[in-house]
Design a protein around this motif. Structure first.
Motif, PDB file in Angstrom:
ATOM      1  N   ALA A   1       0.808  -1.214   0.000  1.00 55.38           N
ATOM      2  CA  ALA A   1       0.000   0.000   0.000  1.00 55.38           C
ATOM      3  C   ALA A   1       0.847   1.272   0.000  1.00 55.38           C
ATOM      4  O   ALA A   1       0.468   2.276  -0.601  1.00 55.38           O
ATOM      5  CB  ALA A   1      -0.952  -0.011   1.199  1.00 55.38           C
TER       6      ALA A   1
ATOM      7  N   THR B   1       0.214   4.297  -2.668  1.00 57.14           N
ATOM      8  CA  THR B   1      -0.173   5.660  -2.303  1.00 57.14           C
ATOM      9  C   THR B   1       0.872   6.679  -2.750  1.00 57.14           C
ATOM     10  O   THR B   1       0.611   7.872  -2.731  1.00 57.14           O
ATOM     11  CB  THR B   1      -0.359   5.805  -0.784  1.00 57.14           C
ATOM     12  OG1 THR B   1       0.815   5.314  -0.146  1.00 57.14           O
ATOM     13  CG2 THR B   1      -1.554   5.034  -0.302  1.00 57.14           C
TER      14      THR B   1
ATOM     15  N   MET C   1     -21.569   6.954  -1.845  1.00 57.34           N
ATOM     16  CA  MET C   1     -20.794   7.669  -0.829  1.00 57.34           C
ATOM     17  C   MET C   1     -20.964   9.168  -0.961  1.00 57.34           C
ATOM     18  O   MET C   1     -21.077   9.691  -2.071  1.00 57.34           O
ATOM     19  CB  MET C   1     -19.308   7.347  -1.004  1.00 57.34           C
ATOM     20  CG  MET C   1     -18.923   5.948  -0.597  1.00 57.34           C
ATOM     21  SD  MET C   1     -17.133   5.764  -0.741  1.00 57.34           S
ATOM     22  CE  MET C   1     -16.909   4.185   0.048  1.00 57.34           C
TER      23      MET C   1
ATOM     24  N   GLU D   1     -11.608   8.673   1.865  1.00 60.32           N
ATOM     25  CA  GLU D   1     -11.409   7.224   1.733  1.00 60.32           C
ATOM     26  C   GLU D   1      -9.946   6.778   1.814  1.00 60.32           C
ATOM     27  O   GLU D   1      -9.634   5.836   2.544  1.00 60.32           O
ATOM     28  CB  GLU D   1     -12.040   6.699   0.441  1.00 60.32           C
ATOM     29  CG  GLU D   1     -12.003   5.173   0.415  1.00 60.32           C
ATOM     30  CD  GLU D   1     -12.519   4.564  -0.866  1.00 60.32           C
ATOM     31  OE1 GLU D   1     -12.767   5.307  -1.837  1.00 60.32           O
ATOM     32  OE2 GLU D   1     -12.655   3.339  -0.903  1.00 60.32           O
ATOM     33  N   PRO D   2      -9.022   7.441   1.097  1.00 58.75           N
ATOM     34  CA  PRO D   2      -7.621   6.975   1.176  1.00 58.75           C
ATOM     35  C   PRO D   2      -7.082   6.973   2.596  1.00 58.75           C
ATOM     36  O   PRO D   2      -6.278   6.114   2.956  1.00 58.75           O
ATOM     37  CB  PRO D   2      -6.869   7.980   0.315  1.00 58.75           C
ATOM     38  CG  PRO D   2      -7.882   8.573  -0.576  1.00 58.75           C
ATOM     39  CD  PRO D   2      -9.173   8.568   0.180  1.00 58.75           C
TER      40      PRO D   2
ATOM     41  N   ARG E   1      -9.036   6.825   5.502  1.00 58.63           N
ATOM     42  CA  ARG E   1      -9.748   5.825   6.307  1.00 58.63           C
ATOM     43  C   ARG E   1      -9.295   4.418   5.950  1.00 58.63           C
ATOM     44  O   ARG E   1      -9.154   3.558   6.821  1.00 58.63           O
ATOM     45  CB  ARG E   1     -11.255   5.977   6.110  1.00 58.63           C
ATOM     46  CG  ARG E   1     -11.811   7.227   6.799  1.00 58.63           C
ATOM     47  CD  ARG E   1     -13.314   7.355   6.634  1.00 58.63           C
ATOM     48  NE  ARG E   1     -13.693   7.515   5.237  1.00 58.63           N
ATOM     49  CZ  ARG E   1     -14.514   6.706   4.589  1.00 58.63           C
ATOM     50  NH1 ARG E   1     -15.065   5.690   5.216  1.00 58.63           N
ATOM     51  NH2 ARG E   1     -14.803   6.917   3.328  1.00 58.63           N
ATOM     52  N   ALA E   2      -9.024   4.191   4.654  1.00 59.54           N
ATOM     53  CA  ALA E   2      -8.589   2.854   4.227  1.00 59.54           C
ATOM     54  C   ALA E   2      -7.237   2.490   4.827  1.00 59.54           C
ATOM     55  O   ALA E   2      -6.910   1.315   4.949  1.00 59.54           O
ATOM     56  CB  ALA E   2      -8.518   2.774   2.700  1.00 59.54           C
ATOM     57  N   ARG E   3      -6.450   3.509   5.198  1.00 55.95           N
ATOM     58  CA  ARG E   3      -5.154   3.231   5.811  1.00 55.95           C
ATOM     59  C   ARG E   3      -5.237   3.272   7.329  1.00 55.95           C
ATOM     60  O   ARG E   3      -4.219   3.325   8.014  1.00 55.95           O
ATOM     61  CB  ARG E   3      -4.097   4.237   5.328  1.00 55.95           C
ATOM     62  CG  ARG E   3      -3.848   4.262   3.838  1.00 55.95           C
ATOM     63  CD  ARG E   3      -3.337   2.930   3.282  1.00 55.95           C
ATOM     64  NE  ARG E   3      -2.225   2.361   4.026  1.00 55.95           N
ATOM     65  CZ  ARG E   3      -0.970   2.744   3.906  1.00 55.95           C
ATOM     66  NH1 ARG E   3      -0.649   3.703   3.078  1.00 55.95           N
ATOM     67  NH2 ARG E   3      -0.026   2.152   4.607  1.00 55.95           N
TER      68      ARG E   3
ATOM     69  N   ARG F   1      -9.170  13.574  -3.391  1.00 53.94           N
ATOM     70  CA  ARG F   1      -8.947  12.183  -2.988  1.00 53.94           C
ATOM     71  C   ARG F   1      -7.569  11.702  -3.437  1.00 53.94           C
ATOM     72  O   ARG F   1      -6.857  11.034  -2.680  1.00 53.94           O
ATOM     73  CB  ARG F   1     -10.021  11.285  -3.609  1.00 53.94           C
ATOM     74  CG  ARG F   1      -9.737   9.802  -3.430  1.00 53.94           C
ATOM     75  CD  ARG F   1     -10.826   8.955  -4.015  1.00 53.94           C
ATOM     76  NE  ARG F   1     -10.956   9.137  -5.455  1.00 53.94           N
ATOM     77  CZ  ARG F   1     -11.915   8.598  -6.195  1.00 53.94           C
ATOM     78  NH1 ARG F   1     -12.831   7.853  -5.634  1.00 53.94           N
ATOM     79  NH2 ARG F   1     -11.963   8.815  -7.487  1.00 53.94           N
TER      80      ARG F   1
ATOM     81  N   PRO G   1      -3.433  11.126   0.315  1.00 56.05           N
ATOM     82  CA  PRO G   1      -2.315  10.434   0.995  1.00 56.05           C
ATOM     83  C   PRO G   1      -0.949  11.058   0.696  1.00 56.05           C
ATOM     84  O   PRO G   1       0.053  10.411   0.930  1.00 56.05           O
ATOM     85  CB  PRO G   1      -2.417   9.006   0.454  1.00 56.05           C
ATOM     86  CG  PRO G   1      -3.208   9.065  -0.792  1.00 56.05           C
ATOM     87  CD  PRO G   1      -3.888  10.381  -0.872  1.00 56.05           C
TER      88      PRO G   1
END
Lengths: 307, 213
Positions: B75, B79, B96, B104-105, B107-109, B151, B155
């Motif tokens: 990941a 990113t 969403m 999202e990027p 929260r996904a991490r 978005r 990151p």
């Protein structure tokens, strides 16, 4: 050729969009179709609501469905006993509704088992791909290759005479169709640009499955589950009729029909006719609701795909 | 720098869209890539964003070759390269809100409440609080593309690929987004690959540094 109703601007964009999607989906439905679908849905919902309500209330409010009365054996339908009595003198109106309650409960629980298992297998299969997908799909093929009733009988035979066995025997044989539907949905979704964007920003498989794929397939999975309910009712009935299903003292539609065989030979047609009519009415109303729902879900999905 | 080395890639076996392509994206600069439709610009974008595995050749990130594509790439490497697509609408999940899209990027991490950073990103890309709480179908293409850019940079990627990012937008939104990307290049040292068939725009954006296919 499909006839499209001419909407004026105030008629609501929603409906015209829906019929346009339907035309694209190749379903021949104009305004008459929409009205008929509403009528069908209304009829199915009210019949089902009436049946469920009766199945819940009548056996609870009246005397126990198992009351045997050898003074009143095989009475034909009349004011005292609207559905007549069976070969042991039990009131069939109460007993049939109690049976419907048991049959519906077993069908709904086993459908839930199927839906959960099928969604899990389909989602994992579709999102992993590769050898895991091939393996799971061969398992699905294997389950589908054996007749459901036969496989169900084998499972019931292992744990005979319990409600759980019947639930499992239906649940474990019907997940394969749900798995197929869910898998094909996931395959269509997993390369969408928004999934690419999530992957590019570091999201893992589990995240994508949970946040993007599963929410998108819920309507389809729920629909294929509801379509299973009538099927599951029939399976429960078939297993009980064969004497393999629910314990005999428990009133279920299958047990009642099985008991009714001798009665029919003696001319007591009502022992089979009324419970069977309840069964048919229930399954027809559930599948009627599912059919209207499918018409609504599928074109929506297609118009979403066309984006 | 982000580099495609001898990349061969395509979709149908036996018909390569990219045939031994070399492209370098240096940090802290905008490199333009111009070419007609169907010449493989978007395929190159996908390969560089680690979304598609090249048939042969490698993608190098700061001198180190990256193996695999998509989930098989760690990941942290994914990113490091952000991407913005041409069409914003299919690029966001219709279920969403924009706030969920932009965050999202993060929260996904594993960052539970990245709302301060989301606020910064919204300010950077010109979104406000009210817009962030809307669903994608309630905003315009331009507003949605702003969210997609937010978005992509959430990151803090070292490289950003803008694949026809402004292709669907009006002139003022185009100018605004180009300015945002310019700020990232100057302040964070982001390396940008700007892909477009609009050469005048690229010349304004990337100066003379435009590759023509």
């Amino acid at each position: 050729m499909v006839e499209l109703d001419s909407h004026d601007t105030t008629a609501g964009e929603h409906r015209s969009w829906r019929s346009a999607a339907r035309v694209r989906a190749g379903t021949a439905r104009g305004t008459g179709g929409a009205a008929r679908a509403r009528l069908r849905l209304g009829a199915a919902v009210s019949v089902l609501a009436l049946l469920v309500l009766a199945a819940l209330l009548v056996p609870t409010l009246s005397s126990a469905p198992g009351t045997v009365d050898y003074q009143a054996v095989r009475l034909s339908p009349g004011p005292e006993h609207p559905f007549g009595t069976d070969t042991s003198g039990r009131d069939l109106f109460v007993r049939s509704l109690a049976g419907l309650r048991v049959s519906l409960l077993v069908a709904v629980v086993s459908t839930a088992v199927s839906a959960l298992l099928g969604t899990a297998v389909g989602a994992v299969s579709g999102s992993l791909g590769g050898w895991a997908d091939r393996l799971l799909m061969r398992v699905v093929d294997a389950v589908n290759a054996v007749p459901h009733l036969l496989l169900g009988i084998v499972i019931v035979a292992l744990y005979q005479g319990t409600v759980l066995a019947v639930v499992l025997s239906i649940g474990l044989t019907h997940w394969a169709t749900v798995a197929r539907v869910v898998r094909s949905e996931v395959l269509g979704l997993r390369n969408r640009p928004y999934v690419d964007a999530a992957v590019s920003s570091g999201a893992g498989r589990w995240w994508v499955l949970r946040k993007h794929l599963l929410p998108a397939i819920v309507p389809q999975a729920a629909l294929s589950a509801v379509l299973l309910v009538p099927h599951a009712v029939f399976h429960e009935t078939a297993l009980s009729f064969l004497g393999l299903g629910l314990p005999p003292h428990l009133a279920s539609i299958g047990n009642i029909l099985s008991d009714g065989r001798e009665g029919v030979l003696l001319g007591a047609w009502w022992i089979v006719a009324f419970p069977a009519a309840l069964l048919v009415a229930t399954t027809l109303s559930v599948s009627g609701i599912a059919a209207v729902w499918r018409d609504r879900v599928v074109p929506t999905r297609r118009s979403e795909l066309a984006l | 720098m982000l580099r495609a080395r001898e990349v061969v890639a395509g979709y149908d076996r036996g018909r390569a869209v990219l045939d031994r392509v070399d492209v370098v994206v240096p940090p802290g600069a905008v490199r333009g890539l111009a070419g007609p439709s169907g010449c493989g610009k978007s395929t190159l974008a996908r390969v560089l964003a680690l979304l598609q595995r090249p048939w042969s050749g490698t993608v190098e990130l700061d001198g180190r070759p990256v193996r695999g594509a998509r989930y098989s790439v760690p990941a942290e490497l994914r990113t490091a390269v952000g991407i913005v697509f041409q069409q914003p609408r299919p690029a966001v999940d219709p279920r969403m809100t924009l706030r969920q899209v932009v965050s999202e990027p993060l929260r996904a991490r594993g960052i539970r409440r990245p709302w301060r950073r989301v606020g910064e990103l919204a300010e950077l890309t010109g979104l406000n609080d009210e817009l962030l709480d809307r669903m994608p179908h309630e905003v315009s293409d331009g507003q949605l593309q702003r969210a997609c850019l937010a978005r992509a940079v959430a990151p803090r990627p070292r490289y950003l690929i803008c694949d026809e990012m402004t292709g669907m937008l009006d002139a003022s939104t185009t100018a605004a987004l180009v300015r945002v990307v310019g700020e990232l290049v100057n302040e964070e040292g982001t390396g940008v690959l700007a892909i477009s068939h609009d050469e005048p725009l690229l010349l304004a954006w990337a100066g003379d540094d435009v590759i023509r296919w």
